[in-house]
Write an enzyme that holds these catalytic residues in place. Structure first.
Site, short mmCIF file in Angstrom:
data_model
loop_
_atom_site.label_atom_id
_atom_site.label_comp_id
_atom_site.label_asym_id
_atom_site.label_seq_id
_atom_site.Cartn_x
_atom_site.Cartn_y
_atom_site.Cartn_z
N GLY A 1 0.81 -1.22 0.00
CA GLY A 1 0.00 0.00 0.00
C GLY A 1 0.84 1.26 0.00
O GLY A 1 1.97 1.28 0.49
N GLY B 1 0.50 5.63 0.64
CA GLY B 1 -0.33 6.66 1.26
C GLY B 1 0.38 7.98 1.22
O GLY B 1 1.56 8.05 0.85
N GLY B 2 -0.34 9.03 1.61
CA GLY B 2 0.26 10.35 1.62
C GLY B 2 1.37 10.47 2.64
O GLY B 2 2.21 11.37 2.58
N THR C 1 4.91 4.45 2.71
CA THR C 1 4.69 3.19 1.99
C THR C 1 4.60 2.05 3.00
O THR C 1 5.35 2.01 3.97
CB THR C 1 5.87 2.93 1.03
N VAL C 2 3.66 1.13 2.75
CA VAL C 2 3.45 0.01 3.67
C VAL C 2 3.94 -1.28 3.03
O VAL C 2 3.62 -1.58 1.87
CB VAL C 2 1.95 -0.13 4.05
N ASP D 1 -6.99 11.45 9.12
CA ASP D 1 -7.02 10.99 7.73
C ASP D 1 -8.04 9.86 7.57
O ASP D 1 -7.72 8.79 7.06
CB ASP D 1 -5.62 10.53 7.29
#
Length: 372
Positions: free
Chosen positions: A56, A58-59, A62-63, A173
């Site tokens: 994933g 995201g703003g 990174t996952v 968020d």
């Protein structure tokens, strides 16, 4: 010399992010379920952040999916951290690590030997709410009642952060991509990259707008002050998303700049055209009363003024009430149909006794209502 210099850099970052405070707390409490991992452990677990392990974006970072100490976890490699919050990072990790709610992803540990801290979460394998409601196959599998349960569990999780965490935590968020689901559609709210502890004075207010376009509270954009009502607004957008299965920003709209789902929703309500927006999978007359109750709740959450929005606790309670009322109505309908079937097969004497009982029961209900 290189090894010594690297060690000094690691120690600098560790101290800078409040690592000693965390270590002290971990050593003083055997029940403290939180681990500080080394940079080497994280790099080994992610195979040096190999791109194939990315699950994933995201703003805020990174996952990666990783195997750490024989446990599958999700490791978030953050992009930036507010320099003014560096010293508070360890303290905030201390608080976030103690969050214990069935609908919130558990924070297992962190790595502080790097310029920007990395977070280690429990791994939830079955994707996000965003994936399910914006996938043709996914949305068709989720009934209205399942969608409402997902919404309620998400609201319960946010209400826990606002009212039960100490100090209160504002997520910052809230969006469908940050609501994870397991195989039974049980909710796990995730990603606290934009979260802050409730400010206790003016100096602690956030001065940089963070979040995701389409979900951002208009008041927050203007004031740069994140509050609990900012989460309520974002959750209102998620509610609309659940009911419509439409993207929160439509870049195919005339002009190409992107039209927000929230503005389309409020306009549709004003023009009494809300049914045109609803997802066809749930757009049927039998459920319209329930849907309109949720629509009204979403409208309240999307109020331009934060003071006019309900709290997350109010939202969770209202969704719970809607679900229970609908279950009760369906149960009554089912019981009535079942009884009619039994009556059709019963003897005349039993039928007469049943209708006599129903008549008495109705009179009693009317008497109680008048008494009230």
């Amino acid at each position: 010399m290189e090894r010594r210099n690297l060690s000094k850099v690691k120690q600098k970052y560790f101290q800078q992010h409040g690592g000693w405070l965390l270590l002290e707390k971990i050593k003083s409490s055997q029940r403290f379920g939180f681990t500080i991992f080394t940079k080497q452990q994280i790099e080994h677990a992610t195979n040096n952040f190999y791109s194939a392990n990315i699950i994933g974006y995201g703003g805020h970072g990174t996952v990666y999916k990783a195997n750490l100490r024989d446990q599958v976890v999700a490791i978030k490699k953050c992009k930036i951290v507010n320099e003014s919050k560096n010293k508070e990072f360890g303290k905030e990790m201390l608080i976030l690590s103690q969050i214990s709610h069935k609908n919130i992803v558990k924070l297992l540990g962190c790595c502080l030997e790097v310029e920007v801290p990395m977070l280690v979460y429990e791994f939830i394998p079955d994707g996000t709410l965003f994936h399910y409601i914006h996938s043709k196959r996914g949305a068709s599998r989720i009934s209205l009642m399942t969608r409402l349960r997902i919404a309620q569990e998400s609201a319960e999780a946010l209400a826990y952060l606002h009212f039960s965490a100490s100090p209160s935590i504002f997520h910052g968020d809230v969006k469908s991509a940050n609501i994870l689901l397991d195989k039974d559609y049980t909710v796990k709210v995730s990603d606290f990259g934009a979260s802050i502890l409730a400010p206790t004075d003016e100096e602690q207010f956030v001065t940089l707008v963070q979040g995701t376009r389409g979900y951002l509270d208009p008041e927050y954009v203007q004031s740069c002050q994140l509050t609990d009502k900012s989460d309520v607004y974002s959750f209102g957008v998620v509610l609309v998303e659940i009911l419509t299965c439409k993207l929160v920003v439509d870049f195919n709209a005339p002009g190409g700049e992107g039209k927000s789902l929230s503005s389309c929703f409020l306009l549709a309500m004003k023009e009494n055209k809300i049914q045109e927006l609803l997802d066809e999978e749930i757009n049927n007359q039998d459920d319209m009363d329930v849907i309109m109750e949720v629509v009204e709740l979403a409208k309240e959450c999307l109020s331009m003024k934060g003071d006019e929005r309900p709290t997350m606790k109010n939202v969770a309670e209202e969704l719970g009430r809607i679900i229970k009322h609908n279950q009760y109505s369906r149960g009554q309908e089912y019981n009535h149909e079942e009884m009619e079937t039994l009556i059709s097969e019963a003897s005349p004497d039993i039928v007469n006794q049943y209708y006599a009982y129903v008549s008495i029961d109705k009179e009693a209900e009317e008497s109680i209502a008048i008494g009230r």
